[in-house]
Design a protein around this motif. Structure first.
Motif, PDB file in Angstrom:
ATOM      1  N   UNK A 140       0.820  -1.222   0.000  1.00  0.00           N
ATOM      2  CA  UNK A 140       0.000   0.000   0.000  1.00  0.00           C
ATOM      3  C   UNK A 140       0.845   1.260   0.000  1.00  0.00           C
ATOM      4  N   UNK A 141       2.142   1.138   0.378  1.00  0.00           N
ATOM      5  CA  UNK A 141       3.024   2.308   0.444  1.00  0.00           C
ATOM      6  C   UNK A 141       3.934   2.422  -0.781  1.00  0.00           C
ATOM      7  N   UNK A 142       3.813   1.451  -1.689  1.00  0.00           N
ATOM      8  CA  UNK A 142       4.726   1.442  -2.828  1.00  0.00           C
ATOM      9  C   UNK A 142       4.446   2.618  -3.766  1.00  0.00           C
ATOM     10  N   UNK A 143       5.447   3.452  -3.943  1.00  0.00           N
ATOM     11  CA  UNK A 143       5.368   4.574  -4.878  1.00  0.00           C
ATOM     12  C   UNK A 143       6.789   5.077  -5.111  1.00  0.00           C
ATOM     13  N   UNK A 144       7.019   5.874  -6.152  1.00  0.00           N
ATOM     14  CA  UNK A 144       8.373   6.362  -6.436  1.00  0.00           C
ATOM     15  C   UNK A 144       8.975   7.096  -5.237  1.00  0.00           C
ATOM     16  N   UNK A 145      10.205   6.787  -4.943  1.00  0.00           N
ATOM     17  CA  UNK A 145      10.900   7.452  -3.842  1.00  0.00           C
ATOM     18  C   UNK A 145      10.766   6.763  -2.510  1.00  0.00           C
ATOM     19  N   UNK A 146       9.890   5.745  -2.404  1.00  0.00           N
ATOM     20  CA  UNK A 146       9.697   5.051  -1.134  1.00  0.00           C
ATOM     21  C   UNK A 146      10.166   3.603  -1.242  1.00  0.00           C
ATOM     22  N   UNK A 147      10.804   3.121  -0.196  1.00  0.00           N
ATOM     23  CA  UNK A 147      11.301   1.748  -0.164  1.00  0.00           C
ATOM     24  C   UNK A 147      11.234   1.237   1.267  1.00  0.00           C
ATOM     25  N   UNK A 148      11.254  -0.092   1.438  1.00  0.00           N
ATOM     26  CA  UNK A 148      11.258  -0.646   2.795  1.00  0.00           C
ATOM     27  C   UNK A 148      12.664  -0.681   3.370  1.00  0.00           C
ATOM     28  N   UNK A 179      17.099  10.022  15.680  1.00  0.00           N
ATOM     29  CA  UNK A 179      17.412   9.756  14.280  1.00  0.00           C
ATOM     30  C   UNK A 179      17.699   8.267  14.129  1.00  0.00           C
ATOM     31  N   UNK A 180      17.056   7.640  13.143  1.00  0.00           N
ATOM     32  CA  UNK A 180      17.177   6.197  12.956  1.00  0.00           C
ATOM     33  C   UNK A 180      18.174   5.859  11.852  1.00  0.00           C
ATOM     34  N   UNK A 181      18.935   4.791  12.086  1.00  0.00           N
ATOM     35  CA  UNK A 181      19.741   4.192  11.031  1.00  0.00           C
ATOM     36  C   UNK A 181      18.930   3.048  10.451  1.00  0.00           C
ATOM     37  N   UNK A 182      18.595   3.143   9.181  1.00  0.00           N
ATOM     38  CA  UNK A 182      17.724   2.173   8.523  1.00  0.00           C
ATOM     39  C   UNK A 182      18.505   1.447   7.438  1.00  0.00           C
ATOM     40  N   UNK A 183      18.428   0.122   7.448  1.00  0.00           N
ATOM     41  CA  UNK A 183      19.088  -0.690   6.427  1.00  0.00           C
ATOM     42  C   UNK A 183      18.112  -0.918   5.279  1.00  0.00           C
ATOM     43  N   UNK A 184      18.448  -0.403   4.101  1.00  0.00           N
ATOM     44  CA  UNK A 184      17.624  -0.561   2.904  1.00  0.00           C
ATOM     45  C   UNK A 184      18.428  -1.321   1.855  1.00  0.00           C
ATOM     46  N   UNK A 185      17.788  -1.622   0.733  1.00  0.00           N
ATOM     47  CA  UNK A 185      18.486  -2.389  -0.304  1.00  0.00           C
ATOM     48  C   UNK A 185      19.644  -1.609  -0.925  1.00  0.00           C
ATOM     49  N   UNK A 186      19.670  -0.281  -0.726  1.00  0.00           N
ATOM     50  CA  UNK A 186      20.760   0.526  -1.272  1.00  0.00           C
ATOM     51  C   UNK A 186      21.798   0.885  -0.212  1.00  0.00           C
ATOM     52  N   UNK A 216      10.638   4.119   4.141  1.00  0.00           N
ATOM     53  CA  UNK A 216      11.458   5.327   4.087  1.00  0.00           C
ATOM     54  C   UNK A 216      11.280   6.006   2.734  1.00  0.00           C
ATOM     55  N   UNK A 217      11.390   7.319   2.770  1.00  0.00           N
ATOM     56  CA  UNK A 217      11.231   8.109   1.540  1.00  0.00           C
ATOM     57  C   UNK A 217      12.443   9.019   1.367  1.00  0.00           C
ATOM     58  N   UNK A 218      12.985   9.040   0.164  1.00  0.00           N
ATOM     59  CA  UNK A 218      14.104   9.920  -0.160  1.00  0.00           C
ATOM     60  C   UNK A 218      13.573  11.113  -0.943  1.00  0.00           C
ATOM     61  N   UNK A 219      13.881  12.317  -0.469  1.00  0.00           N
ATOM     62  CA  UNK A 219      13.378  13.547  -1.082  1.00  0.00           C
ATOM     63  C   UNK A 219      14.423  14.127  -2.050  1.00  0.00           C
ATOM     64  N   UNK A 220      14.010  15.033  -2.939  1.00  0.00           N
ATOM     65  CA  UNK A 220      14.948  15.615  -3.917  1.00  0.00           C
ATOM     66  C   UNK A 220      16.152  16.297  -3.286  1.00  0.00           C
ATOM     67  N   UNK A 221      15.996  16.826  -2.055  1.00  0.00           N
ATOM     68  CA  UNK A 221      17.121  17.498  -1.400  1.00  0.00           C
ATOM     69  C   UNK A 221      17.936  16.530  -0.544  1.00  0.00           C
ATOM     70  N   UNK A 281       8.131   7.176   6.820  1.00  0.00           N
ATOM     71  CA  UNK A 281       6.738   7.513   6.552  1.00  0.00           C
ATOM     72  C   UNK A 281       5.752   6.631   7.314  1.00  0.00           C
ATOM     73  N   UNK A 282       6.140   5.404   7.650  1.00  0.00           N
ATOM     74  CA  UNK A 282       5.222   4.476   8.332  1.00  0.00           C
ATOM     75  C   UNK A 282       6.012   3.316   8.909  1.00  0.00           C
ATOM     76  N   UNK A 283       5.427   2.676   9.914  1.00  0.00           N
ATOM     77  CA  UNK A 283       5.975   1.447  10.483  1.00  0.00           C
ATOM     78  C   UNK A 283       5.075   0.295  10.086  1.00  0.00           C
ATOM     79  N   UNK A 284       5.643  -0.739   9.502  1.00  0.00           N
ATOM     80  CA  UNK A 284       4.842  -1.894   9.108  1.00  0.00           C
ATOM     81  C   UNK A 284       4.436  -2.688  10.348  1.00  0.00           C
ATOM     82  N   UNK A 285       3.307  -3.406  10.291  1.00  0.00           N
ATOM     83  CA  UNK A 285       2.836  -4.175  11.458  1.00  0.00           C
ATOM     84  C   UNK A 285       3.920  -5.107  11.992  1.00  0.00           C
ATOM     85  N   UNK A 286       4.050  -5.112  13.326  1.00  0.00           N
ATOM     86  CA  UNK A 286       5.072  -5.947  13.966  1.00  0.00           C
ATOM     87  C   UNK A 286       4.589  -7.384  14.079  1.00  0.00           C
TER      88      UNK A 286
END
Length: 369
Positions: free
Chosen positions: A32-40, A50-57, A88-93, A99-104
């Motif tokens: 439901x959160x899938x859109x350009x600029x957003x990834x899990x 401030x959170x350190x988040x491990x993403x595919x990149x 997580x969402x990456x902005x142009x700047x 943006x949201x926490x998935x159900x635990x």
């Protein structure tokens, strides 16, 4: 955390999310959160909001988005914690926001360290929770029972790790393992040594690719040393015991550490205060033997003191039940009841305050002032 926080540019290292526990269920929740600029991504650590988040990149530093701040204000338990899968969402700047926490899937919960009635989530989405206790000094059985109730209530598989196994004689070690096993029936007990490597192979099933093992224990029991050994590198700071054999509070944050085996280990700071929030089901399972004895008492409201035909007192007399275990059972049950009543009283007060606020808004007499 706020949206204006500048973050580091993403690292170029690629991370295999499946090794961190990403599967079809989390994928479905993310749809439901899938859109350009957003990834899990999975939260590995939180420092000063401030959170350190491990993403595919790679690892990214992220702050909470405005909508997320509003959600947390309404329900503090939605605040991301270590182990959470988030959007997580990456902005142009180059800002990165959560943006949201998935159900635990699972969550280890205790009362807030600030003695409030709020729940504090220590770890999320762990497959197994290890209660860690050192064999030297002698294991604290009461603490093991308390932590085991939290671990059992989390929804994850509980186990017990007796660390520093190389510091006592083999016969003493076997005796301690038997004593702990009696305290925790049906829960696997492993004696391990981070220095010699003894017993670590038995942890392999809990550290397979895609699985997460959480650690709970007091300061000084060897959690961080164990993490460093399993990781094959110094990833957590360690310190020696104080002169009085009490642990030093070295680790001050929760950390998600990927391992060479493909699994993940989640280390938590040494717990000085282990408040029971709502671990009634976990407590029933940890003290299943006592619960079964209580069912055999003549009176359903038996207090297990001097009532006739009390199965609990009979078990004490025959040696089937240890007095220490009954004492701790009563203590933890009283604590749970006290916490429940405290939350109820605070909720009632909050509801009264909200009713007064609504009355002021609706009543013209207040509006004319």
């Amino acid at each position: 955390m706020n949206d204006r926080t500048r973050t580091l540019r993403p690292q170029t290292q690629t991370i295999d999310l499946a090794a961190l526990g990403w599967d079809s269920d989390f994928q479905a929740a993310f749809r439901r959160y899938r859109c350009p600029g957003q990834r899990p991504g999975r939260v590995a650590r939180i420092d000063k909001g401030i959170a350190t988040v491990l993403t595919d990149t790679g690892a990214q530093r992220a702050s909470l988005a405005g909508r997320m701040l509003a959600t947390v204000a309404r329900n503090p338990r939605t605040l991301p914690c270590t182990g959470d899968w988030v959007v997580v969402r990456t902005w142009p700047d180059d800002r990165v926001t959560i943006e949201a926490t998935l159900p635990r899937r699972t969550a280890v919960v205790r009362t807030g360290a600030d003695r409030s009635t709020r729940a504090q989530i220590l770890a999320a989405n762990v497959d197994a929770v290890a209660v860690v206790e050192a064999v030297d000094p002698e294991p604290d059985l009461g603490r093991i029972e308390r932590l085991l109730a939290l671990a059992t209530d989390s929804g994850a598989r509980p186990l017990i790790l007796l660390t520093k196994a190389d510091t006592v004689a083999p016969g003493v070690l076997r005796s301690l393992c038997d004593e702990v096993a009696y305290t925790a029936p049906d829960v696997p007990v492993y004696a391990v040594s981070a220095h010699t490597g003894d017993g670590l192979n038995e942890l392999a099933p809990y550290l397979e690719r895609g699985r997460t093992l959480g650690l709970l224990g007091a300061s000084g029991v060897g959690k961080s040393t164990l993490v460093n050994t399993l990781a094959g590198a110094t990833v957590m700071a360690t310190r020696a015991l104080r002169a009085d054999q009490r642990g030093r509070h070295t680790t001050t944050y929760r950390a998600l550490v990927p391992l060479p085996s493909g699994g993940v280990i989640l280390d938590t700071p040494g717990l000085r205060q282990i408040g029971m929030y709502d671990s009634s089901e976990g407590l029933r399972q940890v003290f299943a033997d006592l619960e079964a004895l209580a069912q055999r008492c003549r009176f359903t409201d038996c207090r297990h003191e001097s009532e006739p035909e009390c199965a609990v007192q009979e078990a004490l007399a025959t040696g089937e039940l240890e007095p220490r275990r009954l004492t701790n059972w009563r203590k933890l049950r009283r604590e749970l009841l006290w916490e429940k009543n405290r939350r109820r009283a605070r909720m009632t007060a909050a509801e009264r305050a909200e009713a007064r606020r609504v009355e002021r808004v609706a009543n013209p007499r207040y509006q004319r002032r």
